[in-house]
Design an enzyme around this catalytic site. Structure first.
Site, PDB file in Angstrom:
ATOM      1  CG  LEU A   1      -2.193   0.782   1.234  1.00 38.83           C
ATOM      2  CD1 LEU A   1      -3.152   0.282   0.176  1.00 38.83           C
ATOM      3  CD2 LEU A   1      -2.860   0.757   2.598  1.00 38.83           C
ATOM      4  CG  HIS A   2       4.425   0.821  -2.335  1.00 35.37           C
ATOM      5  ND1 HIS A   2       5.243   0.177  -1.444  1.00 35.37           N
ATOM      6  CD2 HIS A   2       4.308  -0.022  -3.396  1.00 35.37           C
ATOM      7  CE1 HIS A   2       5.621  -0.992  -1.940  1.00 35.37           C
ATOM      8  NE2 HIS A   2       5.054  -1.134  -3.126  1.00 35.37           N
ATOM      9  CG  ASP A   3       2.527   5.902  -4.319  1.00 37.70           C
ATOM     10  OD1 ASP A   3       3.611   5.624  -3.772  1.00 37.70           O
ATOM     11  OD2 ASP A   3       2.419   6.077  -5.543  1.00 37.70           O
TER      12      ASP A   3
END
Ligand code: RIB
Ligand code: CA
Length: 313
Positions: free
Chosen positions: A238-240
């Site tokens: 769920l990087h950004d």
């Protein structure tokens, strides 16, 4: 309210972050700036405009930024991860609006002056535009309230090389410059963003709870998930979105204060390393994964607004 600008290379997880930010009641989205990375900068501008319009923010200023790193030669887009147009195997979507005439760096400098002490920047692509803004205005780092960066990998392996996270790898010189600026910086790197993975059933749930945005995110995620499966992960990080969540809910994370530097050449180029001689920044090292996952789903949930009129009574 958090006055936010997202600097982005959309990109599947960038789309997740932008749609989340657009719906969060504590976020005042003042604009977006585009950068090369997952796609070319022209595609990033187009996709950012499209996402703003999709989120009901027609007319949101989008300023086009850098098409290549500060020092390194240009990189080809990450088509194998985000697809030819940035949205998996979906075709290009053409927005109605156009980018503003200011460059990303000019736009950022102006907004940081106009909202001195209040503007939060959330760069979720290569950080070239922020470095250019720092070069353009000696007061820029002081004027911004906070820079919450998706990038880096401190105590975990990289995702584009064994040493480097993708955004940092794509412009290591830019991140190294930003880290020396003295701005209030939080690094949201792979150390935390891989602690929350979304898989096919999560996107299916999202599509049910959010028939407009969630369904779109499900559609663009198939190709992205295939990439993650190909590297042995059960879902996508769920990087950004986690960088945006760190802007509004820092209490959901644990952090280490340390100076940071970026390896600028050799085999480990793009690696983020501790450097006690540098100004301290907050590196996120842990998180409440369940709370973050719930927040992400709850904000995107279209609930009653998605129900047919008859069913709303
Ligand atoms: O390493 C993850 C980052 O690289 C994310 O910002 C993703 O969108 C890609 O740009
Ligand atoms: Ca990104």
């Amino acid at each position: 309210m958090v006055k936010l600008v997202i600097d982005t290379d959309p990109g599947v997880d960038d789309a997740m972050a932008i749609l989340f930010a657009a719906r969060h009641p504590a976020i005042e989205l003042l604009g977006m700036t585009s950068v090369f990375g997952n796609v070319t900068v022209a595609q990033a501008t187009r996709n950012a405009l499209y996402l703003a319009e999709k989120a009901g923010f027609s007319g949101l200023p989008v300023a086009e930024g850098a098409g290549a790193p500060l020092v390194l030669p240009p990189f080809p887009p990450s088509r194998q991860v985000h697809g030819d147009e940035g949205f998996g195997d979906l075709p290009a979507f053409v927005p109605q609006g156009r980018a503003v005439t200011e460059t990303a760096a000019e736009f950022l400098v102006r907004l940081a002056r106009e909202h001195a002490g209040e503007l939060v920047l959330c760069p979720v692509g290569p950080i070239t535009n922020i470095a250019e803004a720092i070069r353009l205005d000696p007061d820029f780092a002081r004027n911004v309230k906070k820079i919450v960066i998706m990038g880096g990998a401190l105590d975990v392996a990289g995702n584009i090389t064994p040493h480097a996270e993708a955004n940092t790898y794509h412009d290591p010189h830019a991140l190294d410059l930003v880290l020396q600026s003295g701005a209030d910086i939080t690094m949201v790197g792979l150390d935390v963003t891989l602690q929350v993975l979304l898989s096919e059933p999560d996107f299916a749930e999202l599509a049910i709870r959010a028939p407009r945005h969630g369904r779109f995110l499900q559609d663009i995620s198939h190709f992205y998930l295939d990439f993650y499966h190909s590297v042995g992960l059960t879902g996508c990080g769920l990087h950004d979105p986690m960088a945006v969540i760190a802007c509004i809910a820092p209490e959901l994370f644990e952090a280490e204060r340390t100076g940071l530097a970026v390896t600028l050449d050799g085999e480990a180029v793009g690696r983020t390393i501790r450097d006690p001689a540098r100004p301290p920044v907050s590196v996120l090292t842990g998180c409440d994964a369940e709370a973050i996952r719930s927040l992400f789903f709850d904000i995107l949930d279209e609930g009653a607004e998605a129900m047919p009129l008859a069913a709303r009574g």
